[in-house]
Design a protein around this motif. Structure first.
Motif, mmCIF file in Angstrom:
data_model
loop_
_atom_site.group_PDB
_atom_site.id
_atom_site.type_symbol
_atom_site.label_atom_id
_atom_site.label_comp_id
_atom_site.label_asym_id
_atom_site.label_seq_id
_atom_site.Cartn_x
_atom_site.Cartn_y
_atom_site.Cartn_z
ATOM 1 N N PHE A 164 -8.749 8.843 -9.987
ATOM 2 C CA PHE A 164 -8.028 10.056 -10.350
ATOM 3 C C PHE A 164 -8.762 10.868 -11.421
ATOM 4 C CE2 PHE A 164 -4.811 7.315 -8.488
ATOM 5 C CZ PHE A 164 -4.210 8.184 -7.596
ATOM 6 N N GLU A 165 -9.564 10.218 -12.222
ATOM 7 C CA GLU A 165 -10.316 10.946 -13.245
ATOM 8 C C GLU A 165 -11.406 11.806 -12.614
ATOM 9 O OE1 GLU A 165 -11.715 8.485 -16.449
ATOM 10 O OE2 GLU A 165 -9.751 7.529 -16.662
ATOM 11 N N LYS A 166 -12.168 11.217 -11.704
ATOM 12 C CA LYS A 166 -13.251 11.962 -11.057
ATOM 13 C C LYS A 166 -12.754 12.794 -9.882
ATOM 14 C CE LYS A 166 -16.876 8.642 -12.204
ATOM 15 N NZ LYS A 166 -17.823 7.661 -11.642
ATOM 16 N N GLY A 167 -11.740 12.290 -9.193
ATOM 17 C CA GLY A 167 -11.274 12.949 -7.971
ATOM 18 C C GLY A 167 -10.279 14.062 -8.190
ATOM 19 N N GLY A 168 -9.620 14.052 -9.334
ATOM 20 C CA GLY A 168 -8.685 15.114 -9.670
ATOM 21 C C GLY A 168 -7.640 15.380 -8.614
ATOM 22 N N GLU A 169 -7.515 16.654 -8.250
ATOM 23 C CA GLU A 169 -6.486 17.092 -7.307
ATOM 24 C C GLU A 169 -6.672 16.481 -5.924
ATOM 25 O OE1 GLU A 169 -4.660 21.245 -5.481
ATOM 26 O OE2 GLU A 169 -6.018 21.345 -7.200
ATOM 27 N N ILE A 170 -7.914 16.300 -5.513
ATOM 28 C CA ILE A 170 -8.166 15.691 -4.200
ATOM 29 C C ILE A 170 -7.630 14.261 -4.166
ATOM 30 C CG2 ILE A 170 -9.971 14.876 -2.615
ATOM 31 C CD1 ILE A 170 -11.612 17.337 -3.469
ATOM 32 N N ALA A 171 -7.898 13.488 -5.209
ATOM 33 C CA ALA A 171 -7.402 12.113 -5.277
ATOM 34 C C ALA A 171 -5.874 12.093 -5.285
ATOM 35 C CB ALA A 171 -7.953 11.412 -6.516
ATOM 36 N N GLU A 172 -5.271 13.010 -6.028
ATOM 37 C CA GLU A 172 -3.808 13.083 -6.076
ATOM 38 C C GLU A 172 -3.230 13.401 -4.695
ATOM 39 O OE1 GLU A 172 -2.517 15.788 -9.143
ATOM 40 O OE2 GLU A 172 -3.818 14.810 -10.629
ATOM 41 N N ASN A 173 -3.844 14.340 -3.994
ATOM 42 C CA ASN A 173 -3.366 14.703 -2.663
ATOM 43 C C ASN A 173 -3.562 13.577 -1.658
ATOM 44 O OD1 ASN A 173 -2.486 17.216 -3.505
ATOM 45 N ND2 ASN A 173 -4.406 18.227 -2.997
ATOM 46 N N LEU A 174 -4.695 12.889 -1.742
ATOM 47 C CA LEU A 174 -4.908 11.736 -0.861
ATOM 48 C C LEU A 174 -3.875 10.650 -1.132
ATOM 49 C CD1 LEU A 174 -8.808 11.455 -0.800
ATOM 50 C CD2 LEU A 174 -7.305 11.940 1.148
ATOM 51 N N PHE A 175 -3.587 10.412 -2.413
ATOM 52 C CA PHE A 175 -2.573 9.416 -2.756
ATOM 53 C C PHE A 175 -1.234 9.780 -2.106
ATOM 54 C CE2 PHE A 175 0.779 7.449 -5.162
ATOM 55 C CZ PHE A 175 0.316 6.162 -5.343
ATOM 56 N N LYS A 176 -0.872 11.057 -2.181
ATOM 57 C CA LYS A 176 0.394 11.511 -1.593
ATOM 58 C C LYS A 176 0.396 11.331 -0.076
ATOM 59 C CE LYS A 176 1.314 14.845 -5.251
ATOM 60 N NZ LYS A 176 1.333 16.282 -5.603
ATOM 61 N N LEU A 177 -0.731 11.609 0.569
ATOM 62 C CA LEU A 177 -0.822 11.414 2.020
ATOM 63 C C LEU A 177 -0.704 9.934 2.387
ATOM 64 C CD1 LEU A 177 -3.653 13.944 2.899
ATOM 65 C CD2 LEU A 177 -1.245 14.109 3.567
ATOM 66 N N TYR A 178 -1.390 9.084 1.633
ATOM 67 C CA TYR A 178 -1.301 7.646 1.897
ATOM 68 C C TYR A 178 0.117 7.140 1.638
ATOM 69 C CZ TYR A 178 -6.447 7.840 1.694
ATOM 70 O OH TYR A 178 -7.765 8.147 1.899
ATOM 71 N N GLU A 179 0.751 7.680 0.613
ATOM 72 C CA GLU A 179 2.133 7.286 0.303
ATOM 73 C C GLU A 179 3.079 7.736 1.418
ATOM 74 O OE1 GLU A 179 5.062 5.386 -2.043
ATOM 75 O OE2 GLU A 179 2.882 5.223 -1.931
ATOM 76 N N TYR A 180 2.854 8.909 1.959
ATOM 77 C CA TYR A 180 3.640 9.385 3.100
ATOM 78 C C TYR A 180 3.489 8.411 4.266
ATOM 79 C CZ TYR A 180 5.073 12.183 7.115
ATOM 80 O OH TYR A 180 5.673 12.615 8.272
ATOM 81 N N CYS A 181 2.268 8.011 4.556
ATOM 82 C CA CYS A 181 2.030 7.052 5.642
ATOM 83 C C CYS A 181 2.714 5.711 5.352
ATOM 84 C CB CYS A 181 0.533 6.863 5.879
ATOM 85 S SG CYS A 181 -0.278 8.309 6.580
ATOM 86 N N ARG A 182 2.640 5.275 4.108
ATOM 87 C CA ARG A 182 3.303 4.021 3.737
ATOM 88 C C ARG A 182 4.806 4.120 3.962
ATOM 89 N NH1 ARG A 182 6.229 1.652 0.238
ATOM 90 N NH2 ARG A 182 6.447 3.483 -1.098
ATOM 91 N N ASN A 183 5.396 5.248 3.581
ATOM 92 C CA ASN A 183 6.834 5.442 3.781
ATOM 93 C C ASN A 183 7.195 5.458 5.263
ATOM 94 O OD1 ASN A 183 7.527 5.557 1.051
ATOM 95 N ND2 ASN A 183 7.107 7.742 0.933
ATOM 96 N N ALA A 220 -1.798 -2.573 8.308
ATOM 97 C CA ALA A 220 -1.604 -1.171 7.932
ATOM 98 C C ALA A 220 -1.184 -1.053 6.467
ATOM 99 C CB ALA A 220 -0.561 -0.516 8.840
ATOM 100 N N PHE A 221 -0.225 -1.862 6.037
ATOM 101 C CA PHE A 221 0.206 -1.807 4.645
ATOM 102 C C PHE A 221 -0.935 -2.188 3.700
ATOM 103 C CE2 PHE A 221 4.661 -2.154 6.248
ATOM 104 C CZ PHE A 221 5.171 -1.037 5.606
ATOM 105 N N THR A 222 -1.711 -3.160 4.104
ATOM 106 C CA THR A 222 -2.845 -3.570 3.279
ATOM 107 C C THR A 222 -3.885 -2.464 3.199
ATOM 108 O OG1 THR A 222 -2.475 -5.875 3.877
ATOM 109 C CG2 THR A 222 -4.631 -5.327 2.965
ATOM 110 N N ALA A 223 -4.146 -1.808 4.317
ATOM 111 C CA ALA A 223 -5.111 -0.706 4.326
ATOM 112 C C ALA A 223 -4.639 0.430 3.419
ATOM 113 C CB ALA A 223 -5.322 -0.201 5.752
ATOM 114 N N VAL A 224 -3.358 0.759 3.473
ATOM 115 C CA VAL A 224 -2.823 1.808 2.598
ATOM 116 C C VAL A 224 -3.009 1.404 1.140
ATOM 117 C CG1 VAL A 224 -0.715 2.977 1.822
ATOM 118 C CG2 VAL A 224 -1.172 2.751 4.267
ATOM 119 N N TYR A 225 -2.706 0.152 0.843
ATOM 120 C CA TYR A 225 -2.857 -0.340 -0.527
ATOM 121 C C TYR A 225 -4.314 -0.219 -0.991
ATOM 122 C CZ TYR A 225 -3.097 -3.595 -4.424
ATOM 123 O OH TYR A 225 -3.326 -4.162 -5.653
ATOM 124 N N ILE A 226 -5.234 -0.629 -0.151
ATOM 125 C CA ILE A 226 -6.664 -0.547 -0.494
ATOM 126 C C ILE A 226 -7.076 0.904 -0.722
ATOM 127 C CG2 ILE A 226 -9.006 -0.862 0.430
ATOM 128 C CD1 ILE A 226 -7.888 -3.435 1.816
#
Length: 123
Positions: free
Chosen positions: A72-91, A59-65
């Protein structure tokens, strides 16, 4: 946790499912599904200690991947929000690994399943 080692172990354990696949969309789909599977299995009250360790590692490896695959350049706000969701799951995984009964693995699994559904509609 040594992420290089964890990523190596994850790749070895998933080798059969990923062999021959060079499609980045499919790789992300498999990683999301693996994370969801691990979250589901970690919620079992009767899980064996060795299996629990493996699910946490995967699970930790999957979150890291997933986090490192974001553009973040192409994904903008969507990439930022996904990062936050993955970080929430990691926490939440970190809490669960530390036997914190307030860990919200089911909420993470539900979030991941929504992402999997949306990701499936992209291609």
């Amino acid at each position: 946790m040594n992420y290089a080692f964890a990523r190596s172990q994850y790749k070895k354990s998933r080798q059969a499912g990923l062999s021959g696949s060079s499609d980045p969309h499919e790789m992300i789909t498999l990683t999301l599904e693996e994370l969801s599977r691990c979250l589901r299995n970690l919620q079992s009250p009767t899980i064996e200690h060795d299996k629990k360790k493996k699910y946490f590692s995967n699970a930790f490896t999957a979150v890291y991947i997933l986090q490192t695959s974001l553009d973040f350049e192409k994904g903008g706000e969507i990439a930022e929000n996904l990062f936050k969701l993955y970080e929430y799951c990691r926490n939440q995984l970190q809490k669960a690994m530390n036997s914190d009964h307030d860990a919200k693995l089911e909420a993470c699994e539900n979030i991941l399943n929504d992402i999997i559904d949306a990701w499936g509609q992209i291609k």
